[in-house]
Design a protein around this motif. Structure first.
Motif, PDB file in Angstrom:
ATOM      1  N   ILE A 234       0.853  -1.187   0.000  1.00 54.65           N
ATOM      2  CA  ILE A 234       0.000   0.000   0.000  1.00 54.65           C
ATOM      3  C   ILE A 234       0.892   1.240   0.000  1.00 54.65           C
ATOM      4  CG2 ILE A 234      -1.796   1.275   1.226  1.00 54.65           C
ATOM      5  CD1 ILE A 234      -2.500  -1.455   2.603  1.00 54.65           C
ATOM      6  N   ILE A 235       0.646   2.156  -0.955  1.00 60.72           N
ATOM      7  CA  ILE A 235       1.375   3.429  -1.040  1.00 60.72           C
ATOM      8  C   ILE A 235       0.360   4.555  -0.965  1.00 60.72           C
ATOM      9  CG2 ILE A 235       2.980   4.835  -2.379  1.00 60.72           C
ATOM     10  CD1 ILE A 235       3.796   2.301  -3.901  1.00 60.72           C
ATOM     11  N   HIS A 236       0.567   5.470  -0.031  1.00 67.52           N
ATOM     12  CA  HIS A 236      -0.431   6.526   0.178  1.00 67.52           C
ATOM     13  C   HIS A 236       0.270   7.833   0.493  1.00 67.52           C
ATOM     14  CE1 HIS A 236      -4.918   6.693   1.036  1.00 67.52           C
ATOM     15  NE2 HIS A 236      -4.543   7.955   1.183  1.00 67.52           N
ATOM     16  N   GLY A 237      -0.249   8.946  -0.036  1.00 66.77           N
ATOM     17  CA  GLY A 237       0.297  10.262   0.247  1.00 66.77           C
ATOM     18  C   GLY A 237      -0.157  10.788   1.601  1.00 66.77           C
ATOM     19  N   ARG A 238       0.794  11.345   2.349  1.00 72.33           N
ATOM     20  CA  ARG A 238       0.473  11.878   3.684  1.00 72.33           C
ATOM     21  C   ARG A 238      -0.537  13.021   3.604  1.00 72.33           C
ATOM     22  NH1 ARG A 238      -1.236  14.183   7.220  1.00 72.33           N
ATOM     23  NH2 ARG A 238      -0.337  14.841   9.213  1.00 72.33           N
ATOM     24  N   PHE A 239      -0.491  13.810   2.518  1.00 69.42           N
ATOM     25  CA  PHE A 239      -1.355  14.979   2.403  1.00 69.42           C
ATOM     26  C   PHE A 239      -2.433  14.764   1.345  1.00 69.42           C
ATOM     27  CE2 PHE A 239       2.493  16.481   4.385  1.00 69.42           C
ATOM     28  CZ  PHE A 239       2.022  17.291   5.402  1.00 69.42           C
ATOM     29  N   ASP A 240      -2.979  13.574   1.318  1.00 74.83           N
ATOM     30  CA  ASP A 240      -4.072  13.234   0.404  1.00 74.83           C
ATOM     31  C   ASP A 240      -5.358  13.880   0.915  1.00 74.83           C
ATOM     32  OD1 ASP A 240      -6.083  12.006  -1.113  1.00 74.83           O
ATOM     33  OD2 ASP A 240      -5.002  10.110  -1.226  1.00 74.83           O
ATOM     34  N   ARG A 241      -5.913  14.782   0.108  1.00 71.00           N
ATOM     35  CA  ARG A 241      -7.133  15.494   0.506  1.00 71.00           C
ATOM     36  C   ARG A 241      -8.379  14.897  -0.152  1.00 71.00           C
ATOM     37  NH1 ARG A 241      -4.564  21.096  -1.173  1.00 71.00           N
ATOM     38  NH2 ARG A 241      -6.654  22.005  -0.884  1.00 71.00           N
ATOM     39  N   MET A 242      -8.189  13.827  -0.893  1.00 69.25           N
ATOM     40  CA  MET A 242      -9.319  13.078  -1.439  1.00 69.25           C
ATOM     41  C   MET A 242      -9.645  11.887  -0.543  1.00 69.25           C
ATOM     42  SD  MET A 242     -11.659  12.427  -3.609  1.00 69.25           S
ATOM     43  CE  MET A 242     -12.675  10.991  -3.921  1.00 69.25           C
ATOM     44  N   VAL A 243      -8.625  11.067  -0.286  1.00 64.81           N
ATOM     45  CA  VAL A 243      -8.770   9.891   0.576  1.00 64.81           C
ATOM     46  C   VAL A 243      -7.729  10.012   1.688  1.00 64.81           C
ATOM     47  CG1 VAL A 243      -8.720   7.379   0.719  1.00 64.81           C
ATOM     48  CG2 VAL A 243      -9.522   8.485  -1.383  1.00 64.81           C
ATOM     49  N   PRO A 244      -8.105  10.374   2.905  1.00 67.02           N
ATOM     50  CA  PRO A 244      -7.121  10.567   3.969  1.00 67.02           C
ATOM     51  C   PRO A 244      -6.323   9.298   4.220  1.00 67.02           C
ATOM     52  CG  PRO A 244      -9.358  10.509   4.864  1.00 67.02           C
ATOM     53  CD  PRO A 244      -9.496  10.577   3.379  1.00 67.02           C
ATOM     54  N   PHE A 245      -5.060   9.491   4.653  1.00 63.55           N
ATOM     55  CA  PHE A 245      -4.161   8.341   4.749  1.00 63.55           C
ATOM     56  C   PHE A 245      -4.571   7.346   5.823  1.00 63.55           C
ATOM     57  CE2 PHE A 245      -2.116  10.975   7.979  1.00 63.55           C
ATOM     58  CZ  PHE A 245      -1.606  10.053   8.893  1.00 63.55           C
ATOM     59  N   GLU A 246      -5.560   7.695   6.650  1.00 60.89           N
ATOM     60  CA  GLU A 246      -6.076   6.692   7.581  1.00 60.89           C
ATOM     61  C   GLU A 246      -6.631   5.479   6.837  1.00 60.89           C
ATOM     62  OE1 GLU A 246     -10.425   7.314   9.007  1.00 60.89           O
ATOM     63  OE2 GLU A 246      -9.496   9.288   9.156  1.00 60.89           O
ATOM     64  N   GLN A 247      -7.034   5.672   5.556  1.00 67.17           N
ATOM     65  CA  GLN A 247      -7.557   4.558   4.775  1.00 67.17           C
ATOM     66  C   GLN A 247      -6.489   3.512   4.493  1.00 67.17           C
ATOM     67  OE1 GLN A 247     -10.777   5.074   5.503  1.00 67.17           O
ATOM     68  NE2 GLN A 247     -11.151   4.056   3.565  1.00 67.17           N
ATOM     69  N   ALA A 248      -5.237   3.926   4.372  1.00 66.98           N
ATOM     70  CA  ALA A 248      -4.150   2.961   4.184  1.00 66.98           C
ATOM     71  C   ALA A 248      -4.039   2.052   5.405  1.00 66.98           C
ATOM     72  CB  ALA A 248      -2.836   3.691   3.937  1.00 66.98           C
ATOM     73  N   LEU A 249      -4.197   2.641   6.584  1.00 71.18           N
ATOM     74  CA  LEU A 249      -4.143   1.850   7.811  1.00 71.18           C
ATOM     75  C   LEU A 249      -5.353   0.933   7.924  1.00 71.18           C
ATOM     76  CD1 LEU A 249      -2.956   4.659  10.261  1.00 71.18           C
ATOM     77  CD2 LEU A 249      -1.577   3.129   8.823  1.00 71.18           C
TER      78      LEU A 249
END
Length: 291
Positions: A234-249
């Protein structure tokens, strides 16, 4: 290090562009490189002004040196479509991806997806597990219609901006606001890029109309995630304003063998905004799995 090309290129060179006819309409894809195959499915963004080449081109320039890269334009994005639907949109794209794999005589491949393309990749692994060798996903929900957040607001800021931009694809101001919200580094959204996307959108209004006339039915995949048993990153941007990175967790909690990398100073488009880092992660993961 991959050569970074001008950001306003919407479509790849003619010699790597291909189309096929399927029950889900015309599918456009690019194929470049040779070796072990990998399927890439692109991100969400202003529709129809997002293409697989626009999101993945700098990744493809490097990855294709040693691998056969196949990047799909999702239906009603890029040059794929137009197609009408009344069902979960991600299911439409899953069938499209399977049609493409069948056309290319590929039985089982690793799939790289970001954002909407990552939700498709998860859906593909659930519905056709025999076709997916492994997954790199992120910047995504697991489900059509989204998943519940613990901390972030729903719908997100970018989802609201997307809805505004879809009301009138010729409205440059709304497109600009949406694009700048999709990235951390707003300087990446140049005027030439904005002009290219606007020109693309207004010249493909049949795709925009198809989406406006279609209905994407919400469907949760959360209960099925634990059945995914292929390697998963899983790769996720810390400053994702579409899907917050809590979704990666959240994804990691359902797929307990999955590892997560959070990219700092990165928004919703890691493959576009951080292509060097994104490519290095993909290459290492493919190599470590023997693909």
């Amino acid at each position: 290090m991959p050569k970074i090309v001008d950001v306003f290129e919407m479509l790849p060179p003619d010699d790597i562009r291909h189309t096929i006819s399927t029950p889900e309409g015309i599918l456009h894809y690019q194929e470049v490189g040779s070796g072990a195959p990998v399927l890439l499915i692109h991100s969400f963004g202003p529709q129809p002004g997002v293409t697989a080449w626009m999101i993945f081109r700098n990744v493809l320039l490097e990855l294709s040196k040693v691998r056969r890269c196949i990047a799909l334009d999702m239906p009603n994005f890029g040059l794929s479509g137009p197609v009408l639907y009344d069902e979960p949109f991600h299911d439409v794209v899953v069938r499209s991806a399977l049609s493409l794999l069948d056309h290319l005589s590929l039985d089982r491949v690793p799939v790289v997806g970001t954002s909407m393309g990552a939700t498709v990749a998860l859906d593909l692994a659930i519905k056709a597990p025999d076709r997916v060798r492994g997954l790199i996903v992120g910047s995504c929900h697991a489900s059509t219609g989204g998943d519940p957040y613990l901390l972030g607001p729903f719908p997100s800021e970018v989802q609201r901006l997307f809805d505004e931009a879809q009301l009138d694809p010729a409205d440059c101001a709304h497109t600009r606001r949406l694009l700048k919200a999709l990235v951390y580094d707003e300087s990446l959204i140049t005027e030439s890029m904005l002009e290219a996307i606007q020109a693309f959108r207004t010249s493909h209004l049949d795709h925009w109309k198809a989406v406006a006339q279609s209905t994407s039915r919400s469907h949760s995949n959360l209960a099925d995630l634990s059945a995914i048993d292929v390697p998963m990153k899983i790769i996720h941007g810390r400053f994702d304003r579409m899907v917050p990175f809590e979704q990666a967790l959240m994804l990691m909690s359902y797929v307990r063998h999955a590892d997560v990398t959070i990219l700092n100073q990165c928004g919703h488009w890691p493959a576009f905004e951080r292509p060097v880092t994104f490519t290095a992660i993909v290459e290492e993961w493919l190599d470590n799995n023997g693909w």
